[in-house]
Scaffold this motif. Structure first.
Motif, mmCIF file in Angstrom:
data_model
loop_
_atom_site.group_PDB
_atom_site.id
_atom_site.type_symbol
_atom_site.label_atom_id
_atom_site.label_comp_id
_atom_site.label_asym_id
_atom_site.label_seq_id
_atom_site.Cartn_x
_atom_site.Cartn_y
_atom_site.Cartn_z
ATOM 1 N N LEU A 76 46.260 -0.974 77.006
ATOM 2 C CA LEU A 76 47.441 -0.144 76.785
ATOM 3 C C LEU A 76 48.398 -0.806 75.800
ATOM 4 C CD1 LEU A 76 48.127 0.849 80.502
ATOM 5 C CD2 LEU A 76 47.235 2.368 78.731
ATOM 6 N N LEU A 77 49.249 0.011 75.217
ATOM 7 C CA LEU A 77 50.307 -0.530 74.369
ATOM 8 C C LEU A 77 51.287 -1.360 75.197
ATOM 9 C CD1 LEU A 77 51.335 2.501 72.110
ATOM 10 C CD2 LEU A 77 50.124 0.446 71.400
ATOM 11 N N PRO A 78 51.919 -2.347 74.606
ATOM 12 C CA PRO A 78 53.006 -3.025 75.325
ATOM 13 C C PRO A 78 54.081 -2.013 75.706
ATOM 14 C CG PRO A 78 52.410 -4.210 73.310
ATOM 15 C CD PRO A 78 51.689 -2.903 73.256
ATOM 16 N N ASN A 79 54.584 -2.132 76.932
ATOM 17 C CA ASN A 79 55.593 -1.186 77.418
ATOM 18 C C ASN A 79 55.069 0.253 77.318
ATOM 19 O OD1 ASN A 79 58.041 -0.414 78.506
ATOM 20 N ND2 ASN A 79 59.133 -0.434 76.543
ATOM 21 N N SER A 80 53.828 0.438 77.710
ATOM 22 C CA SER A 80 53.143 1.717 77.506
ATOM 23 C C SER A 80 53.814 2.873 78.230
ATOM 24 C CB SER A 80 51.690 1.594 77.972
ATOM 25 O OG SER A 80 50.992 2.806 77.802
ATOM 26 N N SER A 81 54.425 2.606 79.384
ATOM 27 C CA SER A 81 55.039 3.696 80.153
ATOM 28 C C SER A 81 56.164 4.377 79.375
ATOM 29 C CB SER A 81 55.571 3.166 81.489
ATOM 30 O OG SER A 81 56.558 2.180 81.270
ATOM 31 N N GLN A 82 56.767 3.675 78.424
ATOM 32 C CA GLN A 82 57.805 4.266 77.588
ATOM 33 C C GLN A 82 57.296 4.680 76.213
ATOM 34 O OE1 GLN A 82 61.628 2.255 77.563
ATOM 35 N NE2 GLN A 82 61.140 1.189 79.470
ATOM 36 N N LYS A 83 55.950 4.587 76.055
ATOM 37 C CA LYS A 83 55.331 4.983 74.788
ATOM 38 C C LYS A 83 54.212 5.981 75.062
ATOM 39 C CE LYS A 83 56.513 0.556 72.653
ATOM 40 N NZ LYS A 83 56.024 -0.706 72.062
ATOM 41 N N TYR A 84 54.536 6.954 75.913
ATOM 42 C CA TYR A 84 53.670 8.100 76.202
ATOM 43 C C TYR A 84 52.391 7.727 76.948
ATOM 44 C CZ TYR A 84 56.736 9.694 72.448
ATOM 45 O OH TYR A 84 57.824 9.965 71.673
ATOM 46 N N GLY A 85 52.286 6.490 77.444
ATOM 47 C CA GLY A 85 51.085 6.059 78.142
ATOM 48 C C GLY A 85 49.909 5.804 77.217
ATOM 49 N N PHE A 86 50.181 5.540 75.937
ATOM 50 C CA PHE A 86 49.117 5.372 74.947
ATOM 51 C C PHE A 86 48.389 4.041 75.117
ATOM 52 C CE2 PHE A 86 50.591 8.287 71.209
ATOM 53 C CZ PHE A 86 50.456 9.390 72.050
ATOM 54 N N THR A 87 47.098 4.086 74.785
ATOM 55 C CA THR A 87 46.343 2.846 74.588
ATOM 56 C C THR A 87 46.603 2.351 73.169
ATOM 57 O OG1 THR A 87 44.398 4.017 73.761
ATOM 58 C CG2 THR A 87 44.526 3.623 76.152
ATOM 59 N N LYS A 88 46.149 1.141 72.878
ATOM 60 C CA LYS A 88 46.283 0.618 71.512
ATOM 61 C C LYS A 88 45.496 1.476 70.527
ATOM 62 C CE LYS A 88 47.363 -4.221 72.470
ATOM 63 N NZ LYS A 88 46.961 -5.630 72.283
ATOM 64 N N PHE A 89 44.362 1.974 70.969
ATOM 65 C CA PHE A 89 43.561 2.834 70.097
ATOM 66 C C PHE A 89 44.343 4.098 69.744
ATOM 67 C CE2 PHE A 89 40.518 6.196 69.232
ATOM 68 C CZ PHE A 89 39.594 5.585 68.405
ATOM 69 N N ALA A 90 44.947 4.742 70.746
ATOM 70 C CA ALA A 90 45.731 5.953 70.496
ATOM 71 C C ALA A 90 46.922 5.650 69.589
ATOM 72 C CB ALA A 90 46.201 6.556 71.816
ATOM 73 N N GLY A 91 47.474 4.446 69.717
ATOM 74 C CA GLY A 91 48.614 4.084 68.893
ATOM 75 C C GLY A 91 48.296 3.996 67.410
ATOM 76 N N THR A 92 47.000 3.842 67.065
ATOM 77 C CA THR A 92 46.615 3.738 65.647
ATOM 78 C C THR A 92 46.351 5.095 65.004
ATOM 79 O OG1 THR A 92 44.231 3.597 66.104
ATOM 80 C CG2 THR A 92 45.498 1.529 66.150
ATOM 81 N N LEU A 93 46.263 6.150 65.806
ATOM 82 C CA LEU A 93 45.752 7.422 65.289
ATOM 83 C C LEU A 93 46.686 8.100 64.303
ATOM 84 C CD1 LEU A 93 44.154 8.888 68.548
ATOM 85 C CD2 LEU A 93 43.027 7.673 66.667
ATOM 86 N N ASN A 94 47.962 7.782 64.341
ATOM 87 C CA ASN A 94 48.912 8.407 63.427
ATOM 88 C C ASN A 94 49.217 7.536 62.212
ATOM 89 O OD1 ASN A 94 49.871 10.997 63.486
ATOM 90 N ND2 ASN A 94 51.813 10.507 64.440
ATOM 91 N N LYS A 95 48.557 6.390 62.108
ATOM 92 C CA LYS A 95 48.834 5.464 61.007
ATOM 93 C C LYS A 95 48.030 5.853 59.765
ATOM 94 C CE LYS A 95 51.041 2.982 64.097
ATOM 95 N NZ LYS A 95 52.493 2.959 64.181
#
Length: 853
Positions: free
Chosen positions: A735-754
């Motif tokens: 999960l992303l650091p502080n994921s609960s405040q970042k939509y519950g995203f994983t690190k993989f999901a966090g890259t999808l908009n880059k």
């Protein structure tokens, strides 16, 4: 777990000594590269066969062959002379055993009996096995890398012996290898590093875990490469000699001294150790070292450290002491964990006493399971010639010391010694490029040799590509999703399909991006394809079924159940290229009502197509989400096709309470070659909360259950269970650091908009990354996101009205509809040819795309 390093075109043997009536509990995890693995047992009569044979023949391995072990004049040294004296025929046989001998040849000529062959172990998977030992003996855990021409493999390994506690059904563990106080790092700190030459004896004379360690010279595996300095560690308790690179803690090899033939020459300070599977040629740096090592080997050869089960019955005093201490340990644990409010000081004292008791128990159990080691003295025979039979008769007694008559071996030249380098080959800067693969992301798979089938023609532009640095972090959400109950109250009597949902109910991804999350775990497919084509236990299709269920894991966080992705606009697209996974993915919204998305992903080995059409029904406080469409996975080389449908899921507590999703229907995976697998999800009780457990079973074409299965949780991990092992084949993404405040995203999901250098100025203007309302929303500008979202949806309605007035329908650009009377039936097939998505991308041909924003 200790780290093992296995040379290319070679193998490594890890020896485990097991007493009667025990269990060998072992773990293996290949790091980044796959390796073959098997367990063998040393024959019970191996020592007899060695003593009665006319001459022991050294095996090729991480040492020297007989042919290599000669002096400068071409005359065989004293070891060869002794071995050949009784039978000239062995000379020819030994010379045929060069370094090119195959791994299977070594096994055939050894005294090892196969216990279990596990074939290829997949990189990154933790494999756990237990082997029940009725009759004690020595077991060889063999890691075979002979199939790899250039790549050294790293493997994590550990093993423990489990015993039944006297008078109880419990078991306790005895750790194999060195104890904590004699770890490699501790030995190094005590002077066992590069500069130390005198062997260091660690431990008291009666300590079961005492060790001897120092630097010795080890002959390289190839002819004329001389000797190299290596760090050696002898464990007296288990009679195992291990070696490492100097100032490194990765195991390079292991030898069972107690069951090996050891020959030595005092003049040349040379020591030859033959386990029957491999041969090591060693040299001490000075005479003192030589004598200390010979004494140590003699001690190991003559000691009796094997476990004696009857000792429990013979030594009543020790058994009583164990029983009493176990009672004290239980009382201390009760104080530690069941006291309502213990003070920190009391808890610290109790914990300390408890640790002392446990340590004492370990010592007593160790005393029960092994006899004391008696010191032995070495016997020198500097000038005596031994006939082969006399030579073999003395093997069980200790090290046989031989004399070399002439030759260069009596002195060490600087040119023969190297402080660095690999036992396999001289290090060359030209080989560094091929070794980089070992240090890439664990999910990156080595490029397989192209076959003569259609897979060799698969072009995956823009792959292959240099590694891309990806930023996965996203801003913290500045808004909370509104109450659905409040929203429904405000719109009583209205057609909800015509009402735009508040932007706060979204997460900053589109549905096209969310479906790409399926391929976070595409290594499950790659690993499945490494299973032998003769698989008759169901492992391949079980791994495919694990991939089918892995996509549900994105729903494990409650934050992702409280929001939904943005609904793509008609004609909106999204691509995903992951050079580290070796895949490319393209998707397009092909129909607005009903909503249908077309997906096509591929790698060198497989293709995947899916045309999901999600729908939602409200049932009181729950919602039922179902997805039309069939997932189709096609294997390029074989043409085998796997199909399945996504399970119906329930979104619970949508009105009040904590929202969560859980699958409510099984998944059935079918193979075009026959057989299949069924994923059964555990049922949740009325008050038990979310159901997370599952079981996957495989079936053959006659619907008979196959022996392997998978158990686990779709929110955590999946384990493949065989008749003797457990393989951890999948774990959820980080999960992303502080994921609960970042939509519950994983690190993989966090890259999808880059937008990385792979996408910059390459993707079409319809790509979801360029959608402005999603961008505003991700950046925390909720007001602009809401306004822009309404404008984009209104513009879409106007385009649809214009088409209706012309009596035309929107025609997707990158997919075409095949079969079915409605857009959500049949299949949407990826368009190939000059106008395919990837060819257009290569030529930057986006002129006829609709303007969506």
């Amino acid at each position: 777990m200790e780290t093992l390093e296995v040379h290319s075109k070679d193998f490594l043997v890890k020896w485990v000594h097991a007493p009667d009536n025990c269990i060998i509990d072992w773990y293996v995890k290949p790091v980044k590269k796959s390796i073959n693995f098997a367990i063998y047992r040393k024959s019970a009569d191996s020592s007899e066969s060695k003593e009665n044979s006319e001459s022991p023949v050294p095996r090729s391995g991480s040492g020297v062959s007989r042919e290599e072990h000669t002096n400068g004049s071409g005359t065989a040294d004293s070891v060869s002379s002794v071995n050949v004296a009784a039978s000239k025929s062995h000379k020819t046989r030994s010379r045929s055993m060069s370094r090119s001998s195959s791994f299977s040849d070594n096994l055939e000529q050894s005294d090892l009996q196969l216990v279990k062959h596990y074939n290829k172990l997949i990189a990154g998977e933790l494999v756990h096995g237990k082997y029940e030992v009725e009759r004690g003996g020595t077991f060889a855990f063999i890691f075979d890398n002979s199939f790899s021409k250039t790549t050294m493999k790293k493997v994590l390994f550990s093993s423990k012996i489990l015993f039944a506690n006297p008078g109880s059904n419990e078991v306790y563990r005895r750790k194999m290898f060195a104890s904590k106080k004699t770890s490699i790092h501790d030995l190094r700190s005590n002077g066992g590093g590069r500069t130390r030459q005198t062997p260091k004896y660690n431990g008291a004379e009666d300590d079961d875990d005492d060790t001897l360690h120092s630097v010795l010279l080890k002959k390289r595996r190839k002819v004329l490469q001389g000797y190299v300095k290596r760090y050696f560690l002898l464990n007296f308790k288990y009679g195992t000699l291990s070696y490492f690179r100097v100032n490194d803690n990765k195991l390079r090899g292991s030898m069972p001294v107690r069951h090996s033939i050891i020959s030595a020459n005092p003049k040349s300070r040379e020591i030859i150790i033959d386990s029957g599977m491999e041969v090591w040629s060693l040299k001490a740096l000075n005479n003192t070292d030589f004598q200390n090592w010979i004494d140590a080997f003699n001690k190991v050869k003559r000691s009796q450290c094997d476990f004696d089960q009857e000792h429990y019955d013979d030594d009543a005093d020790i058994s009583d002491a164990v029983h009493d201490l176990e009672g004290v340990a239980k009382e201390l644990n009760t104080l530690k964990f069941k006291n309502d409010s213990p003070s920190d000081e009391l808890l610290q004292k109790v914990s300390g006493i408890s640790d002392d008791v446990e340590h004492a128990l370990d010592k007593l159990r160790s005393a029960i399971s092994s006899h004391n080691v008696n010191e032995a003295k070495s016997t020198y025979s500097n000038n005596d010639f031994h006939d082969a039979k006399e030579f073999n008769d003395t093997l069980s007694a200790g090290v046989v010391l031989l004399d070399r008559s002439g030759g260069k071996g009596s002195s060490l030249e600087d040119s023969d010694i190297s402080d660095y380098g690999d036992d396999n080959e001289i290090i060359s800067t030209n080989s560094s490029e091929s070794d980089l693969g070992d240090f890439q992301d664990s999910r990156k798979k080595p490029v397989k040799a192209q076959s003569t089938t259609k897979s060799s023609h698969a072009q995956l532009y823009p792959l292959p590509h240099d590694p891309v640095k990806r930023d996965y972090d996203i801003p913290v959400s500045v808004s909370q999703p509104p109450s659905l109950l409040g929203f429904l109250r405000k719109n009583v009597g209205k057609d909800l399909s015509n009402i735009a949902m508040p932007v706060e109910m979204n997460e900053p991804l589109s549905f096209l991006q969310k479906y790409s999350e399926m391929f976070e775990y595409c290594d499950l497919i790659d690993n499945a394809l490494q299973i032998s084509s003769s698989d008759d236990c169901g492992e391949k299709i079980l791994r495919i079924a694990a991939f089918a269920v892995s996509s549900l894991s994105c729903l494990r966080m409650k934050e992702r159940n409280a929001r939904k992705p943005f609904n793509p606009l008609l004609g909106e697209t999204y691509e995903l290229v992951r050079e580290d996974f070796g895949i490319r993915y393209v998707s397009e919204k092909v129909c607005h009502k009903p909503a249908v998305f077309a997906i096509f992903a591929e790698s060198k080995e497989w293709t995947f197509s899916f045309s999901p059409s999600p729908s939602q029904k409200f049932w009181g406080k729950n919602a039922e989400i179902s997805i039309k469409g069939v997932c189709t996975l096609t294997i390029r080389d074989t043409g085998e096709v796997f199909t399945w449908t996504q399970p119906t899921t329930l979104l619970k507590n949508i009105i009040a309470g904590e929202k969560y999703s859980e699958p409510s229907a099984p998944i059935t995976v079918k193979s075009s070659f026959g057989g299949g697998a069924v994923v059964e999800f555990d049922k949740s009780g009325m008050f038990s909360g979310r159901s997370e457990g599952l079981t996957i079973k495989a079936y053959d074409s006659n619907k008979n259950i196959l022996p392997y299965s998978i158990t686990g949780k779709w929110t955590e991990s999946l384990t493949l269970k065989t008749d003797s092992t457990e393989k951890l084949i999948w774990t959820v993404g980080e999960l992303l650091p502080n994921s609960s405040q970042k939509y519950g995203f994983t690190k993989f999901a966090g890259t999808l908009n880059k937008i990385t250098p792979l996408e910059k100025d390459q993707i079409p203007p319809t790509d979801s990354r360029l959608r402005p309302d999603i961008r505003y929303y991700e950046q925390g500008n909720v007001e602009s996101a809401e306004k822009t979202k309404l404008e984009l949806e209104e513009a879409q309605r106007q385009r649809r009205k214009e088409l209706e007035m012309k009596k035309e329908q929107y025609k997707p650009l990158f997919f075409t509809h095949v079969g079915g009377d409605t857009p959500d039936s049949g299949e949407w097939v990826y368009v190939n040819g000059d106008k395919s998505y990837w060819n257009r991308r290569k030529n930057n041909d986006w002129n006829d795309l609709p303007k969506l924003w």
